[in-house]
Design a protein around this motif. Structure first.
Motif, PDB file in Angstrom:
ATOM      1  N   LEU A  35     106.651  88.125   3.273  1.00 53.26           N
ATOM      2  CA  LEU A  35     106.241  88.470   4.631  1.00 53.26           C
ATOM      3  C   LEU A  35     107.435  88.416   5.576  1.00 53.26           C
ATOM      4  CD1 LEU A  35     102.930  86.426   5.099  1.00 53.26           C
ATOM      5  CD2 LEU A  35     103.164  88.812   4.402  1.00 53.26           C
ATOM      6  N   LEU A  36     107.428  89.282   6.561  1.00 54.12           N
ATOM      7  CA  LEU A  36     108.416  89.187   7.626  1.00 54.12           C
ATOM      8  C   LEU A  36     107.963  88.135   8.633  1.00 54.12           C
ATOM      9  CD1 LEU A  36     109.431  92.904   8.211  1.00 54.12           C
ATOM     10  CD2 LEU A  36     110.345  91.221   6.596  1.00 54.12           C
ATOM     11  N   GLN A  43      97.271  85.339  -5.943  1.00 58.69           N
ATOM     12  CA  GLN A  43      97.291  86.730  -5.521  1.00 58.69           C
ATOM     13  C   GLN A  43      98.684  87.130  -5.048  1.00 58.69           C
ATOM     14  OE1 GLN A  43      94.048  88.174  -3.122  1.00 58.69           O
ATOM     15  NE2 GLN A  43      92.664  86.572  -3.843  1.00 58.69           N
ATOM     16  N   THR A  44      98.832  88.402  -4.742  1.00 63.45           N
ATOM     17  CA  THR A  44     100.113  88.964  -4.340  1.00 63.45           C
ATOM     18  C   THR A  44      99.977  89.572  -2.955  1.00 63.45           C
ATOM     19  OG1 THR A  44     100.513  89.525  -6.656  1.00 63.45           O
ATOM     20  CG2 THR A  44     101.993  90.507  -5.024  1.00 63.45           C
ATOM     21  N   ILE A  45     100.855  89.165  -2.043  1.00 67.14           N
ATOM     22  CA  ILE A  45     100.833  89.662  -0.667  1.00 67.14           C
ATOM     23  C   ILE A  45     102.212  90.219  -0.338  1.00 67.14           C
ATOM     24  CG2 ILE A  45     100.516  89.074   1.758  1.00 67.14           C
ATOM     25  CD1 ILE A  45      97.971  88.841   0.209  1.00 67.14           C
ATOM     26  N   VAL A  46     102.244  91.453   0.147  1.00 70.18           N
ATOM     27  CA  VAL A  46     103.521  92.076   0.476  1.00 70.18           C
ATOM     28  C   VAL A  46     103.439  92.687   1.863  1.00 70.18           C
ATOM     29  CG1 VAL A  46     105.326  93.671  -0.271  1.00 70.18           C
ATOM     30  CG2 VAL A  46     103.801  92.645  -1.968  1.00 70.18           C
ATOM     31  N   ASP A  47     104.413  92.383   2.693  1.00 69.31           N
ATOM     32  CA  ASP A  47     104.457  92.916   4.046  1.00 69.31           C
ATOM     33  C   ASP A  47     104.562  94.444   4.007  1.00 69.31           C
ATOM     34  OD1 ASP A  47     105.922  93.663   6.713  1.00 69.31           O
ATOM     35  OD2 ASP A  47     105.260  91.600   6.990  1.00 69.31           O
ATOM     36  N   MET A  83      97.021  98.294   1.445  1.00 67.77           N
ATOM     37  CA  MET A  83      96.615  97.881   0.108  1.00 67.77           C
ATOM     38  C   MET A  83      97.494  96.744  -0.395  1.00 67.77           C
ATOM     39  SD  MET A  83      95.966 101.631  -1.610  1.00 67.77           S
ATOM     40  CE  MET A  83      96.063 101.014  -3.290  1.00 67.77           C
ATOM     41  N   ALA A  84      98.790  96.799  -0.074  1.00 64.94           N
ATOM     42  CA  ALA A  84      99.728  95.778  -0.529  1.00 64.94           C
ATOM     43  C   ALA A  84      99.474  94.432   0.129  1.00 64.94           C
ATOM     44  CB  ALA A  84     101.173  96.212  -0.263  1.00 64.94           C
ATOM     45  N   GLN A  85      98.660  94.417   1.169  1.00 68.08           N
ATOM     46  CA  GLN A  85      98.268  93.167   1.815  1.00 68.08           C
ATOM     47  C   GLN A  85      96.895  92.698   1.323  1.00 68.08           C
ATOM     48  OE1 GLN A  85      98.929  94.605   6.014  1.00 68.08           O
ATOM     49  NE2 GLN A  85      99.957  92.640   6.157  1.00 68.08           N
ATOM     50  N   VAL A  86      96.416  93.279   0.249  1.00 66.77           N
ATOM     51  CA  VAL A  86      95.112  92.965  -0.343  1.00 66.77           C
ATOM     52  C   VAL A  86      94.005  93.162   0.685  1.00 66.77           C
ATOM     53  CG1 VAL A  86      93.943  91.423  -1.962  1.00 66.77           C
ATOM     54  CG2 VAL A  86      96.375  91.171  -1.616  1.00 66.77           C
TER      55      VAL A  86
END
Length: 211
Positions: free
Chosen positions: A104-105, A126-130, A159-162
């Motif tokens: 995350l930024l 889970q996977t979280i991407v900014d 989607m990348a933030q679930v």
């Protein structure tokens, strides 16, 4: 939980925020060496780390996180940064098939509820991407915008933030049917396996970005 952040003000602020949500920060350190030592000593259930920290004031925190994931497979790692380090971000997201990692930024920390949700999701594997990380990673691919429309790129970032389909629709002010259509197009254009599970959906997207 172990926290690594070289700014004393931000470090104390993060400890306070995490404490408000019931998280126990057992170590709050200021450099990558201290992070490594703390994890080996305490075996925390998750680490949260900055990217740029002493001793080199480069990407020491992120490199330490990658090494710790190698030493302790399955260790959840949430990286906070002011910028995207594409090389080591890809290595981190590659580790353990991308389970239990987040990038995350730092400006996302201001939304404290969402930040806490990200911490809990990463802790749960889970996977979280900014979204900005997704945009920069996808820019490494040849001519990505020739394959995805601007709207599809927006959906991909969420989607990348679930995010659920319902949440994506509300964020973009479109119907559920439109979201489903965009997601179907994304998976088709990127040759990804269709799945309804949010976490696996993120991993499928990351697999494309890393390939």
């Amino acid at each position: 939980m172990t926290l690594a952040e070289d700014s004393a003000l931000l470090r104390e602020g993060l400890v306070s925020i995490l404490g408000r949500f019931g998280h126990d920060v057992i170590d709050a350190v200021a450099d990558a060496d201290a992070l490594t030592a703390a994890v080996h000593a305490q075996r925390p259930d998750i680490i949260i780390t900055d990217v740029r920290m002493p001793t080199g004031n480069a990407n020491d925190g992120l490199r330490a996180a990658v090494r710790l994931r190698q030493s302790f497979p399955g260790l959840p790692v949430l990286v906070l940064s002011q910028y995207v380090d594409q090389s080591y971000a890809a290595q981190l997201l590659d580790s353990d098939d991308g389970d239990g990692v987040g990038y995350l930024l730092k400006d996302r920390v201001g939304a404290v509820v969402e930040f806490n949700t990200a911490v809990e999701q990463v802790s749960a594997g889970q996977t979280i991407v900014d979204p900005e990380v997704v945009r920069q990673l996808i820019s490494r691919r040849p001519d990505p915008r020739q394959r995805l429309t601007a709207r599809e790129l927006e959906v991909l970032a969420l989607m990348a933030q679930v995010r659920s389909n319902d949440t994506i629709g509300k964020r973009l002010h479109v119907t559920d049917a439109a979201v489903n259509k965009h997601i179907g197009n994304i998976f088709s254009k990127l040759d990804l396996p269709t799945t309804t599970d949010g976490h696996r959906r993120v991993l499928a997207v990351l697999a494309y970005l890393r390939s």
